[in-house]
Design a protein around this motif. Structure first.
Motif, short mmCIF file in Angstrom:
data_model
loop_
_atom_site.label_atom_id
_atom_site.label_comp_id
_atom_site.label_asym_id
_atom_site.label_seq_id
_atom_site.Cartn_x
_atom_site.Cartn_y
_atom_site.Cartn_z
N ASN B 1 0.82 -1.22 0.00
CA ASN B 1 0.00 0.00 0.00
C ASN B 1 0.86 1.27 0.00
OD1 ASN B 1 -2.45 -1.42 0.11
ND2 ASN B 1 -2.15 -1.74 2.28
N TYR B 33 -11.20 8.83 -1.71
CA TYR B 33 -12.45 8.26 -1.23
C TYR B 33 -12.29 7.77 0.22
CZ TYR B 33 -13.11 7.74 -6.25
OH TYR B 33 -13.22 7.97 -7.59
N LEU B 43 -17.89 -2.96 1.13
CA LEU B 43 -17.42 -1.59 1.34
C LEU B 43 -18.54 -0.63 0.94
CD1 LEU B 43 -14.68 -3.19 1.10
CD2 LEU B 43 -13.72 -0.99 0.43
N TYR B 48 -16.53 11.18 -1.05
CA TYR B 48 -15.42 11.19 -1.97
C TYR B 48 -15.10 12.63 -2.36
CZ TYR B 48 -18.87 11.64 -5.76
OH TYR B 48 -19.88 12.07 -6.58
N PHE B 90 -11.40 2.67 5.17
CA PHE B 90 -10.37 2.64 4.13
C PHE B 90 -10.42 3.92 3.31
CE2 PHE B 90 -8.56 -1.47 4.50
CZ PHE B 90 -9.57 -2.30 4.98
N TRP B 94 -8.13 7.14 -6.91
CA TRP B 94 -8.43 6.78 -8.30
C TRP B 94 -8.05 7.96 -9.15
CZ3 TRP B 94 -11.34 8.55 -12.39
CH2 TRP B 94 -11.51 7.64 -13.45
N SER B 101 -1.34 -0.91 -14.89
CA SER B 101 -2.01 -1.38 -16.10
C SER B 101 -3.52 -1.43 -15.95
CB SER B 101 -1.49 -2.76 -16.49
OG SER B 101 -1.71 -3.68 -15.43
N TYR B 102 -4.03 -1.26 -14.74
CA TYR B 102 -5.45 -1.37 -14.56
C TYR B 102 -6.01 -0.08 -13.99
CZ TYR B 102 -4.55 -6.36 -14.96
OH TYR B 102 -4.16 -7.59 -15.40
N ASN B 103 -7.29 0.17 -14.23
CA ASN B 103 -7.89 1.39 -13.72
C ASN B 103 -8.66 1.13 -12.44
OD1 ASN B 103 -9.91 -0.07 -14.97
ND2 ASN B 103 -11.05 1.73 -15.60
N GLU B 104 -8.07 0.33 -11.55
CA GLU B 104 -8.75 0.03 -10.30
C GLU B 104 -8.51 1.13 -9.28
OE1 GLU B 104 -5.81 -0.96 -11.00
OE2 GLU B 104 -4.63 -1.51 -9.25
N GLN B 105 -9.27 1.07 -8.20
CA GLN B 105 -9.01 1.94 -7.07
C GLN B 105 -7.83 1.37 -6.28
OE1 GLN B 105 -12.51 2.90 -4.76
NE2 GLN B 105 -13.11 4.39 -6.29
N PHE B 107 -6.03 1.18 -2.59
CA PHE B 107 -6.47 1.33 -1.21
C PHE B 107 -5.33 1.51 -0.22
CE2 PHE B 107 -10.99 0.46 -1.17
CZ PHE B 107 -11.20 -0.01 -2.46
N GLY B 108 -5.60 2.29 0.82
CA GLY B 108 -4.71 2.36 1.96
C GLY B 108 -4.89 1.16 2.86
N PRO B 109 -4.09 1.06 3.93
CA PRO B 109 -4.10 -0.13 4.80
C PRO B 109 -5.27 -0.18 5.78
CG PRO B 109 -2.47 1.43 5.57
CD PRO B 109 -3.00 1.98 4.29
#
Lengths: 110, 116
Positions: B1, B33, B43, B48, B90, B94, B101-105, B107-109
């Motif tokens: 992270n 977010y 979640l 946001y 969390f 974004w 390579s991906y458009n994911e979010q 996350f922090g720990p």
């Protein structure tokens, strides 16, 4: 509105067993679909994704195919390991908003 | 992270106390977010911020306030904590880091909060 439904857990398997975690979604248009994994005490991290119908996402032996006709994105792995024990979240995304399923906890026994 | 830090990692509050959860990023991303994670509910988005100085309510904003004073930091405040706010919180970013390579979010720990 958009929603994601995934199978309830926990799922308990023996090592080397086949894994399926079901995920279905409700959405208009063509959202991106994701599987995230959360290991104990950590945040979520991306496992795999698919952005359009019939796309197959794959990573670390896990696979999922974007099925528009059945609005599904089921997660599969042919042979699970103890280290795969975690919580798995199915999600859909439209740009900056992501909607998550409730999560499925997987336990893999040695 | 790496790149997203959350403080504190753990916190115990009494009902009625206030506190601020901090999230900081060094990835230069616009959108941040706050989610809460509860057993069996996945979640849920609290608030946001699409960019510095802007914030919007998510699915479960009641009982929370947020502040995005600069690009790096996005704080979540509980003015009068209630037991129903016991959860894991969390922070997420974004779009993902440059080169991903991906458009994911991303996350922090997490911060594990218990309200007694």
């Amino acid at each position: 509105g958009d929603s994601v439904t995934q199978m309830e857990g926990p799922v308990t398997l023996s090592e080397e067993a086949f894994l399926t975690i079901n995920c279905t979604y409700t959405a208009t248009g063509y959202p991106s679909l994701f599987w995230y994994v959360q290991y104990p005490g950590e945040g979520l991290q991306l496992l795999l994704k698919a952005t359009k119908a019939d796309d197959k996402g794959s990573n670390k032996g896990f696979e999922a195919t974007y099925r528009k006709e059945t609005t599904s994105f089921h997660l599969e792995k042919g042979s699970v390991q103890v280290s795969d024990s975690a919580v798995y979240f199915c999600a859909l995304s439209r740009g900056f908003k992501t909607i998550f399923g409730a999560g499925t906890r997987l336990f893999v026994k040695a | 992270n790496a790149g997203v830090t959350q403080t504190p990692k753990f916190q115990v509050l009494k009902t009625g106390q206030s506190m601020t959860l901090q999230c900081a990023q060094d990835m230069n991303h616009n959108s941040m977010y706050w989610y809460r994670q509860d057993p069996g509910m996945g979640l849920r988005l609290i608030y946001y911020s699409a960019s510095e100085g802007t914030t919007d309510k998510g699915e479960v904003p009641n009982g929370y306030n947020v502040s995005r004073l600069n690009k790096r930091e996005f704080s979540l405040r509980l003015e009068s904590a209630a037991p129903s706010q016991t959860s894991v919180y969390f922070c997420a970013l974004w779009p993902p880091p440059l080169g991903a390579s991906y458009n994911e979010q991303f996350f922090g720990p997490g911060t594990r909060l218990t309200v007694l």
